[in-house]
Design a protein around this motif. Structure first.
Motif, PDB file in Angstrom:
ATOM      1  N   ALA A  23       0.645  -1.285  -0.088  1.00  0.00           N
ATOM      2  CA  ALA A  23       0.013   0.054  -0.071  1.00  0.00           C
ATOM      3  C   ALA A  23       0.828   1.204   0.049  1.00  0.00           C
ATOM      4  O   ALA A  23       0.562   2.242  -0.555  1.00  0.00           O
ATOM      5  N   MET A  24       1.944   1.232   0.759  1.00  0.00           N
ATOM      6  CA  MET A  24       2.859   2.510   0.805  1.00  0.00           C
ATOM      7  C   MET A  24       3.463   2.877  -0.220  1.00  0.00           C
ATOM      8  O   MET A  24       3.726   3.786  -0.833  1.00  0.00           O
ATOM      9  N   ASP A  25       3.918   1.551  -1.139  1.00  0.00           N
ATOM     10  CA  ASP A  25       4.800   1.701  -2.273  1.00  0.00           C
ATOM     11  C   ASP A  25       3.834   2.298  -3.468  1.00  0.00           C
ATOM     12  O   ASP A  25       4.265   3.006  -4.330  1.00  0.00           O
ATOM     13  N   MET A  26       2.470   1.906  -3.437  1.00  0.00           N
ATOM     14  CA  MET A  26       1.656   2.260  -4.460  1.00  0.00           C
ATOM     15  C   MET A  26       0.468   3.724  -4.002  1.00  0.00           C
ATOM     16  O   MET A  26      -0.116   4.104  -4.942  1.00  0.00           O
ATOM     17  N   LEU A  27       0.785   3.987  -2.795  1.00  0.00           N
ATOM     18  CA  LEU A  27      -0.249   5.216  -2.196  1.00  0.00           C
ATOM     19  C   LEU A  27      -0.128   6.301  -3.257  1.00  0.00           C
ATOM     20  O   LEU A  27      -1.211   7.089  -3.362  1.00  0.00           O
ATOM     21  N   HIS A  28       1.004   6.889  -3.382  1.00  0.00           N
ATOM     22  CA  HIS A  28       0.901   8.063  -4.284  1.00  0.00           C
ATOM     23  C   HIS A  28       0.298   7.858  -5.684  1.00  0.00           C
ATOM     24  O   HIS A  28      -0.269   8.883  -6.174  1.00  0.00           O
ATOM     25  N   VAL A  29       0.720   6.905  -6.030  1.00  0.00           N
ATOM     26  CA  VAL A  29      -0.105   6.520  -7.515  1.00  0.00           C
ATOM     27  C   VAL A  29      -1.501   6.581  -7.379  1.00  0.00           C
ATOM     28  O   VAL A  29      -2.386   7.182  -8.073  1.00  0.00           O
ATOM     29  N   TYR A  30      -1.996   5.746  -6.300  1.00  0.00           N
ATOM     30  CA  TYR A  30      -3.287   5.515  -6.038  1.00  0.00           C
ATOM     31  C   TYR A  30      -4.261   6.848  -5.577  1.00  0.00           C
ATOM     32  O   TYR A  30      -5.275   7.138  -6.135  1.00  0.00           O
ATOM     33  N   PRO A  55      -3.744   3.754  10.253  1.00  0.00           N
ATOM     34  CA  PRO A  55      -2.430   4.516   9.920  1.00  0.00           C
ATOM     35  C   PRO A  55      -2.475   4.845   8.432  1.00  0.00           C
ATOM     36  O   PRO A  55      -2.151   5.779   7.830  1.00  0.00           O
ATOM     37  N   CYS A  56      -2.586   3.570   7.487  1.00  0.00           N
ATOM     38  CA  CYS A  56      -2.370   3.735   6.160  1.00  0.00           C
ATOM     39  C   CYS A  56      -3.540   4.649   5.468  1.00  0.00           C
ATOM     40  O   CYS A  56      -3.493   5.419   4.486  1.00  0.00           O
ATOM     41  N   GLY A  57      -4.719   4.420   6.065  1.00  0.00           N
ATOM     42  CA  GLY A  57      -6.050   5.137   5.666  1.00  0.00           C
ATOM     43  C   GLY A  57      -5.686   6.648   5.844  1.00  0.00           C
ATOM     44  O   GLY A  57      -6.179   7.474   5.150  1.00  0.00           O
ATOM     45  N   GLU A  58      -5.239   6.897   7.131  1.00  0.00           N
ATOM     46  CA  GLU A  58      -5.027   8.297   7.350  1.00  0.00           C
ATOM     47  C   GLU A  58      -3.750   8.924   6.523  1.00  0.00           C
ATOM     48  O   GLU A  58      -3.901  10.106   6.082  1.00  0.00           O
ATOM     49  N   ASP A  59      -2.805   8.141   6.431  1.00  0.00           N
ATOM     50  CA  ASP A  59      -2.061   8.617   5.209  1.00  0.00           C
ATOM     51  C   ASP A  59      -2.365   8.955   3.967  1.00  0.00           C
ATOM     52  O   ASP A  59      -2.226  10.069   3.163  1.00  0.00           O
ATOM     53  N   PHE A  60      -3.308   7.960   3.509  1.00  0.00           N
ATOM     54  CA  PHE A  60      -3.935   8.352   2.193  1.00  0.00           C
ATOM     55  C   PHE A  60      -4.885   9.612   2.148  1.00  0.00           C
ATOM     56  O   PHE A  60      -4.779  10.211   1.371  1.00  0.00           O
ATOM     57  N   ALA A  61      -5.611   9.671   3.106  1.00  0.00           N
ATOM     58  CA  ALA A  61      -6.610  10.916   3.401  1.00  0.00           C
ATOM     59  C   ALA A  61      -5.611  12.201   3.270  1.00  0.00           C
ATOM     60  O   ALA A  61      -5.963  13.146   2.513  1.00  0.00           O
ATOM     61  N   GLY A  62      -4.475  12.298   3.865  1.00  0.00           N
ATOM     62  CA  GLY A  62      -3.785  13.379   3.894  1.00  0.00           C
ATOM     63  C   GLY A  62      -3.120  13.448   2.442  1.00  0.00           C
ATOM     64  O   GLY A  62      -3.184  14.587   2.201  1.00  0.00           O
ATOM     65  N   LEU A  63      -2.685  12.594   1.837  1.00  0.00           N
ATOM     66  CA  LEU A  63      -2.065  12.608   0.502  1.00  0.00           C
ATOM     67  C   LEU A  63      -3.026  13.102  -0.354  1.00  0.00           C
ATOM     68  O   LEU A  63      -2.928  14.054  -1.237  1.00  0.00           O
ATOM     69  N   LEU A  64      -4.355  12.237  -0.415  1.00  0.00           N
ATOM     70  CA  LEU A  64      -5.262  12.861  -1.316  1.00  0.00           C
ATOM     71  C   LEU A  64      -5.579  14.118  -1.119  1.00  0.00           C
ATOM     72  O   LEU A  64      -5.914  14.869  -2.109  1.00  0.00           O
ATOM     73  N   ALA A  65      -5.783  14.738  -0.023  1.00  0.00           N
ATOM     74  CA  ALA A  65      -6.105  16.094   0.436  1.00  0.00           C
ATOM     75  C   ALA A  65      -5.011  17.071  -0.337  1.00  0.00           C
ATOM     76  O   ALA A  65      -5.346  18.072  -0.903  1.00  0.00           O
ATOM     77  N   ALA A  66      -3.816  16.770  -0.290  1.00  0.00           N
ATOM     78  CA  ALA A  66      -2.634  17.371  -0.732  1.00  0.00           C
ATOM     79  C   ALA A  66      -2.657  17.265  -2.275  1.00  0.00           C
ATOM     80  O   ALA A  66      -2.572  18.413  -2.918  1.00  0.00           O
ATOM     81  N   VAL A  67      -2.897  16.129  -2.661  1.00  0.00           N
ATOM     82  CA  VAL A  67      -3.127  16.173  -4.439  1.00  0.00           C
ATOM     83  C   VAL A  67      -4.102  17.046  -4.958  1.00  0.00           C
ATOM     84  O   VAL A  67      -4.331  17.752  -5.835  1.00  0.00           O
ATOM     85  N   ARG A  68      -5.212  17.194  -4.057  1.00  0.00           N
ATOM     86  CA  ARG A  68      -6.526  18.000  -4.500  1.00  0.00           C
ATOM     87  C   ARG A  68      -6.222  19.150  -4.277  1.00  0.00           C
ATOM     88  O   ARG A  68      -7.176  20.132  -4.505  1.00  0.00           O
ATOM     89  N   GLY A  69      -5.377  19.620  -3.264  1.00  0.00           N
ATOM     90  CA  GLY A  69      -4.760  21.140  -3.088  1.00  0.00           C
ATOM     91  C   GLY A  69      -5.825  21.576  -2.124  1.00  0.00           C
ATOM     92  O   GLY A  69      -5.922  22.783  -1.946  1.00  0.00           O
ATOM     93  N   GLU A  70      -6.411  20.687  -1.374  1.00  0.00           N
ATOM     94  CA  GLU A  70      -7.258  21.121  -0.126  1.00  0.00           C
ATOM     95  C   GLU A  70      -6.117  21.433   1.148  1.00  0.00           C
ATOM     96  O   GLU A  70      -5.301  21.072   1.329  1.00  0.00           O
ATOM     97  N   GLN A  71      -6.798  22.436   1.895  1.00  0.00           N
ATOM     98  CA  GLN A  71      -6.223  22.818   3.141  1.00  0.00           C
ATOM     99  C   GLN A  71      -6.459  21.832   4.289  1.00  0.00           C
ATOM    100  O   GLN A  71      -7.664  21.411   4.384  1.00  0.00           O
ATOM    101  N   PRO A  72      -5.386  21.663   5.326  1.00  0.00           N
ATOM    102  CA  PRO A  72      -5.754  20.731   6.319  1.00  0.00           C
ATOM    103  C   PRO A  72      -6.866  21.441   7.374  1.00  0.00           C
ATOM    104  O   PRO A  72      -7.017  22.700   7.242  1.00  0.00           O
TER     105      PRO A  72
END
Length: 72
Positions: A23-30, A55-72
């Motif tokens: 999951a961590m290897d592919m998280l950025h692509v996903y 923990p992986c779900g939280e990492d994904f949510a944060g990365l997805l927000a960053a990719v979408r340009g959302e503010q925390p």
């Protein structure tokens, strides 16, 4: 949720779950794919893992927000 409930949930891991390492290897692509509108169901092993692993779900949510340009 009791400790027993948490243990039962852990023991019922989805057999499609790819695990933390993959999951961590592919998280950025996903995250890029999901942000672009690709349905999560297209990658069931990764989706299963992210819904089961906090923990992986939280990492994904944060990365997805960053990719979408959302503010925390």
């Amino acid at each position: 949720m009791t400790g027993r409930d948490e243990l039962d949930r852990f023991l019922r891991t989805d057999p499609r779950d790819v695990g933390c390492a993959q999951a961590m290897d592919m998280l950025h692509v996903y995250a890029e794919l999901v942000a672009a509108g690709t349905p999560a169901e297209r990658y069931p092993g990764l989706a299963a893992h992210l819904s089961a692993c906090g923990p992986c779900g939280e990492d994904f949510a944060g990365l997805l927000a960053a990719v979408r340009g959302e503010q925390p």
